[in-house]
Design an enzyme around this catalytic site. Structure first.
Site, PDB file in Angstrom:
ATOM      1  N   LEU A 152       0.912  -1.064   0.015  1.00  0.00           N
ATOM      2  CA  LEU A 152       0.194  -0.153   0.035  1.00  0.00           C
ATOM      3  C   LEU A 152       0.847   1.081   0.054  1.00  0.00           C
ATOM      4  O   LEU A 152       2.094   1.294   0.739  1.00  0.00           O
ATOM      5  CB  LEU A 152      -0.786   0.107   1.183  1.00  0.00           C
ATOM      6  CG  LEU A 152      -1.890  -1.031   1.321  1.00  0.00           C
ATOM      7  CD1 LEU A 152      -2.649  -0.933   2.543  1.00  0.00           C
ATOM      8  CD2 LEU A 152      -2.774  -0.916   0.019  1.00  0.00           C
ATOM      9  N   ASP A 153       0.507   2.119  -0.663  1.00  0.00           N
ATOM     10  CA  ASP A 153       1.194   3.451  -0.715  1.00  0.00           C
ATOM     11  C   ASP A 153       1.586   3.875   0.584  1.00  0.00           C
ATOM     12  O   ASP A 153       0.804   3.729   1.589  1.00  0.00           O
ATOM     13  CB  ASP A 153       0.784   4.555  -1.539  1.00  0.00           C
ATOM     14  CG  ASP A 153       0.592   3.945  -2.942  1.00  0.00           C
ATOM     15  OD1 ASP A 153       1.258   3.297  -3.360  1.00  0.00           O
ATOM     16  OD2 ASP A 153      -0.481   4.514  -3.657  1.00  0.00           O
ATOM     17  N   LYS A 154       2.623   4.738   0.883  1.00  0.00           N
ATOM     18  CA  LYS A 154       3.077   5.413   2.144  1.00  0.00           C
ATOM     19  C   LYS A 154       1.616   6.238   2.718  1.00  0.00           C
ATOM     20  O   LYS A 154       1.408   5.823   3.846  1.00  0.00           O
ATOM     21  CB  LYS A 154       4.031   6.000   2.135  1.00  0.00           C
ATOM     22  CG  LYS A 154       4.526   6.863   3.459  1.00  0.00           C
ATOM     23  CD  LYS A 154       5.739   7.674   3.386  1.00  0.00           C
ATOM     24  CE  LYS A 154       6.141   8.266   4.521  1.00  0.00           C
ATOM     25  NZ  LYS A 154       7.416   9.202   4.526  1.00  0.00           N
ATOM     26  N   HIS A 213       0.733   2.850  -7.716  1.00  0.00           N
ATOM     27  CA  HIS A 213      -0.267   3.792  -7.635  1.00  0.00           C
ATOM     28  C   HIS A 213      -1.638   3.600  -8.302  1.00  0.00           C
ATOM     29  O   HIS A 213      -2.007   4.794  -8.819  1.00  0.00           O
ATOM     30  CB  HIS A 213       0.430   5.337  -7.861  1.00  0.00           C
ATOM     31  CG  HIS A 213       1.361   5.720  -6.850  1.00  0.00           C
ATOM     32  ND1 HIS A 213       1.297   5.811  -5.587  1.00  0.00           N
ATOM     33  CD2 HIS A 213       2.630   6.210  -7.217  1.00  0.00           C
ATOM     34  CE1 HIS A 213       2.287   6.105  -5.108  1.00  0.00           C
ATOM     35  NE2 HIS A 213       3.283   6.605  -5.851  1.00  0.00           N
TER      36      HIS A 213
END
Length: 243
Positions: free
Chosen positions: A102-104, A190
């Site tokens: 998962l993105d930051k 993303h």
């Protein structure tokens, strides 16, 4: 398997902590005291115990984590905090890794495990494992966007996504915002944000709610985690090739 590795993988701490237990003569193999960590044992036949209590070997571990924003989906990083850093010392020696990323700045469901086969199955686009996200979007999403998701979004780099689903939960024309559920079958870099951007809008909040049959436990606060239940694990595994 080495005795010290067996003990480490069954939750008795790091190799250093295991060596201390052995030195204190607390570990028994087939009812005999053992002090050497390099002793080879058969996990299916030999009986290992500590202070008279039998130790059961668990090869794989499965944790559900409610990933908070600001943490990397990685096993280690010299500068930034990772999801593994969120775990207590009891789990640090289990060689866990996040299934996918998962993105930051994205929060929500993340599975941590040391089961490579299950991870590969869940991440393979060919298996069509659905991931569901809640997104708060800057801009008004409409039926044209919904149809575009169904017909495969074309990203800015020319990549054509697999067909997805867009469910519009709420729109606010005054705030120029939408709340939507987005379902995808892959996990490109993303991807959800890029799919929304391809439609001229921008995601300003993103949370993963589910992955396959596994749904985020609503009782888990950000940064909290727990073992999967037997039912959750069986449901995830039921479509594996060997099942």
């Amino acid at each position: 398997m080495r005795l010290d590795k067996f003990l480490s993988h069954t939750g008795f701490g790091s190799r250093k902590e295991v060596r201390l237990l052995l030195k204190q003569k607390k570990i028994f193999v087939n009812e005999k005291v053992q002090t050497k960590g390099d002793l080879k044992i058969d996990v299916n036949k030999d009986q290992v115990s500590m202070d008279g209590e039998k130790i059961h070997y668990q090869k794989f571990h499965y944790l559900m984590l409610h990933k908070p924003s600001g943490v990397l989906s990685a096993t280690e990083d010299v500068k930034q905090k990772t999801v593994i850093d969120l775990l207590s010392d009891d789990y640090q020696h289990l060689d866990l890794f996040p299934v996918g990323r998962l993105d930051k700045d994205t929060e929500g469901l993340l599975l941590l495990t040391n089961d490579g086969e299950l991870a590969h199955f869940l991440l393979s686009p060919k298996k069509e494992v659905k991931k569901v996200y809640f997104a708060r979007v800057e801009g008004i999403m409409d039926d044209d966007d919904r149809v575009a998701f169904q017909n495969s979004i074309l990203l800015e780099d020319g990549y054509k996504c697999l067909p997805g689903q867009l469910e519009i939960k709420k729109t606010d024309s005054e705030q120029n915002q939408s709340e939507v559920l987005i379902t995808i079958q892959e996990g490109k870099f993303h991807q959800v944000k890029r799919m929304v951007k391809a439609r001229g809008k921008e995601v300003n909040y993103l949370k993963r709610l589910s992955m396959g049959t596994l749904k985020l436990d609503p009782s888990l606060k950000r940064g909290e985690y727990r073992y999967l239940t037997d039912e959750e694990l069986q449901s995830l595994k039921e479509h594996l090739p060997n099942n």
